[in-house]
Scaffold this motif. Structure first.
Motif, PDB file in Angstrom:
ATOM      1  N   HIS A  18      21.250   6.267  18.117  1.00  0.00           N
ATOM      2  CA  HIS A  18      21.875   4.313  17.491  1.00  0.00           C
ATOM      3  C   HIS A  18      23.147   5.020  17.093  1.00  0.00           C
ATOM      4  CE1 HIS A  18      17.809   2.383  16.497  1.00  0.00           C
ATOM      5  NE2 HIS A  18      17.261   3.552  17.001  1.00  0.00           N
ATOM      6  N   TYR A  19      23.940   3.702  17.071  1.00  0.00           N
ATOM      7  CA  TYR A  19      25.438   4.014  16.421  1.00  0.00           C
ATOM      8  C   TYR A  19      26.381   2.601  15.651  1.00  0.00           C
ATOM      9  CZ  TYR A  19      25.219   7.484  20.143  1.00  0.00           C
ATOM     10  OH  TYR A  19      24.780   8.375  21.429  1.00  0.00           O
ATOM     11  N   GLN A  20      26.457   2.388  15.635  1.00  0.00           N
ATOM     12  CA  GLN A  20      27.176   1.364  15.166  1.00  0.00           C
ATOM     13  C   GLN A  20      26.083   0.147  15.378  1.00  0.00           C
ATOM     14  OE1 GLN A  20      31.940   0.889  13.469  1.00  0.00           O
ATOM     15  NE2 GLN A  20      31.252   0.881  15.861  1.00  0.00           N
ATOM     16  N   GLU A  21      25.037  -0.206  14.494  1.00  0.00           N
ATOM     17  CA  GLU A  21      24.612  -1.019  14.415  1.00  0.00           C
ATOM     18  C   GLU A  21      23.271  -1.610  13.156  1.00  0.00           C
ATOM     19  OE1 GLU A  21      20.512  -0.240  14.976  1.00  0.00           O
ATOM     20  OE2 GLU A  21      22.033   1.874  14.283  1.00  0.00           O
ATOM     21  N   CYS A  22      22.813  -2.351  13.818  1.00  0.00           N
ATOM     22  CA  CYS A  22      21.525  -2.554  11.992  1.00  0.00           C
ATOM     23  C   CYS A  22      20.280  -2.384  12.625  1.00  0.00           C
ATOM     24  CB  CYS A  22      21.912  -4.591  11.943  1.00  0.00           C
ATOM     25  SG  CYS A  22      21.308  -5.911  12.535  1.00  0.00           S
ATOM     26  N   THR A  23      19.659  -1.832  13.491  1.00  0.00           N
ATOM     27  CA  THR A  23      18.114  -1.536  14.172  1.00  0.00           C
ATOM     28  C   THR A  23      17.424  -2.995  14.216  1.00  0.00           C
ATOM     29  OG1 THR A  23      18.958   0.114  12.909  1.00  0.00           O
ATOM     30  CG2 THR A  23      16.879  -0.287  12.789  1.00  0.00           C
ATOM     31  N   CYS A  24      18.187  -4.011  14.731  1.00  0.00           N
ATOM     32  CA  CYS A  24      17.172  -5.106  14.468  1.00  0.00           C
ATOM     33  C   CYS A  24      17.040  -5.389  16.397  1.00  0.00           C
ATOM     34  CB  CYS A  24      18.478  -6.170  14.639  1.00  0.00           C
ATOM     35  SG  CYS A  24      19.547  -6.770  15.333  1.00  0.00           S
ATOM     36  N   CYS A  25      17.207  -4.731  17.344  1.00  0.00           N
ATOM     37  CA  CYS A  25      16.849  -4.458  18.187  1.00  0.00           C
ATOM     38  C   CYS A  25      14.902  -3.231  18.276  1.00  0.00           C
ATOM     39  CB  CYS A  25      18.026  -3.758  19.703  1.00  0.00           C
ATOM     40  SG  CYS A  25      19.385  -4.242  19.841  1.00  0.00           S
ATOM     41  N   SER A  26      15.401  -2.206  17.359  1.00  0.00           N
ATOM     42  CA  SER A  26      14.046  -1.886  17.325  1.00  0.00           C
ATOM     43  C   SER A  26      13.504  -2.756  16.723  1.00  0.00           C
ATOM     44  CB  SER A  26      14.226  -0.465  16.769  1.00  0.00           C
ATOM     45  OG  SER A  26      15.242   0.531  16.959  1.00  0.00           O
ATOM     46  N   GLU A  27      13.296  -3.521  15.889  1.00  0.00           N
ATOM     47  CA  GLU A  27      12.912  -4.427  14.911  1.00  0.00           C
ATOM     48  C   GLU A  27      12.211  -5.472  15.331  1.00  0.00           C
ATOM     49  OE1 GLU A  27      12.041  -4.764  11.882  1.00  0.00           O
ATOM     50  OE2 GLU A  27      13.367  -2.815  11.017  1.00  0.00           O
ATOM     51  N   SER A  28      13.108  -5.941  16.244  1.00  0.00           N
ATOM     52  CA  SER A  28      12.725  -6.711  17.382  1.00  0.00           C
ATOM     53  C   SER A  28      11.230  -6.379  18.368  1.00  0.00           C
ATOM     54  CB  SER A  28      13.750  -6.870  18.851  1.00  0.00           C
ATOM     55  OG  SER A  28      13.147  -7.977  19.339  1.00  0.00           O
ATOM     56  N   PHE A  29      11.415  -5.203  18.712  1.00  0.00           N
ATOM     57  CA  PHE A  29      10.829  -4.248  19.530  1.00  0.00           C
ATOM     58  C   PHE A  29       9.440  -4.170  19.123  1.00  0.00           C
ATOM     59  CE2 PHE A  29      10.608  -1.149  23.088  1.00  0.00           C
ATOM     60  CZ  PHE A  29      10.092  -1.487  23.704  1.00  0.00           C
ATOM     61  N   ILE A  30       9.210  -3.534  18.170  1.00  0.00           N
ATOM     62  CA  ILE A  30       8.336  -2.890  17.201  1.00  0.00           C
ATOM     63  C   ILE A  30       6.942  -5.080  16.867  1.00  0.00           C
ATOM     64  CG2 ILE A  30       8.884  -1.310  16.767  1.00  0.00           C
ATOM     65  CD1 ILE A  30       9.211  -1.677  14.113  1.00  0.00           C
ATOM     66  N   ARG A  31       8.284  -5.815  16.935  1.00  0.00           N
ATOM     67  CA  ARG A  31       7.490  -7.227  16.837  1.00  0.00           C
ATOM     68  C   ARG A  31       7.162  -7.995  18.056  1.00  0.00           C
ATOM     69  NH1 ARG A  31       9.766  -5.211  12.338  1.00  0.00           N
ATOM     70  NH2 ARG A  31       9.157  -5.779  10.129  1.00  0.00           N
ATOM     71  N   SER A  32       6.963  -7.063  18.819  1.00  0.00           N
ATOM     72  CA  SER A  32       6.550  -8.097  20.246  1.00  0.00           C
ATOM     73  C   SER A  32       4.851  -8.914  19.685  1.00  0.00           C
ATOM     74  CB  SER A  32       6.705  -6.616  21.538  1.00  0.00           C
ATOM     75  OG  SER A  32       6.423  -7.651  22.498  1.00  0.00           O
ATOM     76  N   ASP A  33       5.196  -9.415  20.343  1.00  0.00           N
ATOM     77  CA  ASP A  33       4.044 -10.305  21.181  1.00  0.00           C
ATOM     78  C   ASP A  33       3.019  -9.333  20.787  1.00  0.00           C
ATOM     79  OD1 ASP A  33       1.894 -12.632  21.019  1.00  0.00           O
ATOM     80  OD2 ASP A  33       2.784 -13.470  22.573  1.00  0.00           O
ATOM     81  N   HIS A  34       2.386  -8.782  21.737  1.00  0.00           N
ATOM     82  CA  HIS A  34       1.172  -8.103  21.977  1.00  0.00           C
ATOM     83  C   HIS A  34       1.523  -6.818  21.723  1.00  0.00           C
ATOM     84  CE1 HIS A  34      -1.598  -5.721  25.028  1.00  0.00           C
ATOM     85  NE2 HIS A  34      -1.687  -7.753  25.052  1.00  0.00           N
ATOM     86  N   PRO A  35       0.248  -6.589  21.187  1.00  0.00           N
ATOM     87  CA  PRO A  35       0.372  -5.676  20.533  1.00  0.00           C
ATOM     88  C   PRO A  35       0.547  -4.024  21.018  1.00  0.00           C
ATOM     89  CG  PRO A  35      -2.033  -5.927  20.301  1.00  0.00           C
ATOM     90  CD  PRO A  35      -0.866  -6.908  21.308  1.00  0.00           C
ATOM     91  N   ILE A  36       0.382  -4.022  22.418  1.00  0.00           N
ATOM     92  CA  ILE A  36       0.377  -2.249  23.389  1.00  0.00           C
ATOM     93  C   ILE A  36       1.897  -2.557  22.839  1.00  0.00           C
ATOM     94  CG2 ILE A  36      -0.308  -1.732  25.407  1.00  0.00           C
ATOM     95  CD1 ILE A  36      -2.948  -3.164  25.329  1.00  0.00           C
ATOM     96  N   VAL A  37       3.095  -3.539  23.905  1.00  0.00           N
ATOM     97  CA  VAL A  37       4.020  -3.015  23.083  1.00  0.00           C
ATOM     98  C   VAL A  37       4.599  -2.699  22.308  1.00  0.00           C
ATOM     99  CG1 VAL A  37       6.651  -4.622  23.369  1.00  0.00           C
ATOM    100  CG2 VAL A  37       4.535  -5.262  24.568  1.00  0.00           C
TER     101      VAL A  37
END
Length: 374
Positions: free
Chosen positions: A62-81
């Protein structure tokens, strides 16, 4: 973690251990294959690969960012993701999700880089500031640039998550005081997958990882290094408001009757016609909606320099060519004057074509009536 007790698990073993059934596993294989654009005959190959492939070690910086990518990933539609692909992928280092911190966290990363040199995937979230010797972003007393170069050296491949890592995003917007720089402009000797978006869609992120697991190689990329499976079509091409655009029916303001009737949002600034992404097909928040469906125009967050492409609520100053068959590799932007003329001609042509068709049908109907009367 992959380094813990030197014990490796396959993805399937990890999934079953977490309490999912074989049926859940096959549903996930089907689900992710569909998002990757694979034929149904490929579902078995996806499942087989997940059954037999050991979990790939991952270092997630993680460098210059707001962590929204990680937030998006862990809120994926399928729980296994989120439960397996992210949390149980053998994620050996991530400042956001790992329990360890400080020296313990850095030791875990170093162990992965040493033991799995040439095998691990380096995921990068955020841009890297090169200004002031890199002092605008330092972790554990070292600059982001130094950390990136070190982690990239032993990586099998690099995934640049989000517009920050792919294009620089808001940090690189004019005048870019920190000299924020995307990953591909710093690392030149490694394969890099660029996954732009602010943030990218969680299912897109999962699909890229599963593709690498299944086929042992990077997905097919376009000329900008983006996966074609997810970035080959414009948001405009899959937009449910597209028929209104073709008919020349636009919302003039966000609160007029046309907007309430669901007309095209191009005139209030929608950048869907120049933005390549899967928002209209995959959508967000468990497939519920996406910005245009919620009544707001696309801001083009997956396109380079989107912060500097003019105000979000004014018409586009540049627009990619028309045609649903067009791809990001084969179509370019046109000058603002040509765009304005092209849009007017397109709308007029669409209306003329529809009127001609209606007149033709009317004439045929009258001819049929005469035949019936005679």
């Amino acid at each position: 973690m992959a380094t813990e007790k030197s014990v490796k698990e396959t993805y399937y073993e990890s999934i079953i251990k977490q309490g999912y059934s074989r049926r859940d596993f096959m549903k996930f294989a089907t689900y992710i294959a569909a998002y990757m654009g694979l034929e149904t005959s490929m579902i078995g190959q996806v499942a087989k690969s997940l059954e037999n492939t050991y979990r790939i070690p991952v270092i997630w910086e993680h460098y210059q960012e707001c962590t929204c990518c990680s937030e998006s990933f862990i809120r994926s539609d399928h729980p296994i993701v989120s439960d397996i692909i992210l949390d149980k992928i053998s994620l050996d280092y991530t400042l956001t999700l790992m329990a360890a911190s400080g020296h313990q966290a850095e030791a875990a990363k170093q162990a992965t880089m040493d033991k799995y040199k040439g095998e691990y995937i380096l995921c990068v979230e955020g841009s890297v500031p090169l200004g002031d010797d890199g002092n605008y972003c330092c972790i554990a007393g070292r600059s982001a640039k130094d950390l990136l170069i070190e982690a990239a050296e032993g990586a099998k491949a690099i995934i640049a998550w989000g517009s920050c890592a792919s294009n620089g995003c808001v940090q690189a917007a004019y005048p870019n005081p920190t000299e924020a720089t995307p990953i591909h402009k710093i690392i030149k000797n490694k394969p890099i997958i660029r996954v732009p978006g602010c943030p990218p869609i969680g299912e897109v992120m999962a699909g890229i990882i599963v593709h690498m697991i299944t086929f042992g190689r990077l997905p097919e990329l376009d000329g900008l290094g983006r996966p074609k499976a997810f970035y080959s079509k414009r948001v405009h091409d899959s937009c449910y408001r597209r028929p209104y655009y073709d008919a020349g029916l636009f919302a003039e303001t966000f609160d007029d009757q046309n907007a309430k009737d669901g007309y095209c949002l191009y005139k209030v600034g929608c950048r869907g016609p120049m933005t390549y992404n899967s928002c209209g097909t995959i959508k967000w928040n468990n497939g519920v909606s996406y910005p245009i469906q919620s009544g707001h125009g696309c801001i083009g967050c997956s396109e380079e320099d989107f912060w500097d492409n003019g105000p979000f609520y004014e018409r586009l100053t540049g627009l990619a060519g028309f045609g649903i068959e067009s791809t990001a590799d084969t179509i370019g932007k046109v000058a603002a004057g040509v765009v304005a003329g092209g849009l007017a001609v397109h709308a007029v042509a669409a209306n003329i074509s529809k009127r001609k068709e209606l007149r033709s049908r009317t004439d045929r109907g009258k001819q049929n009536e005469k035949k019936l009367d005679s």
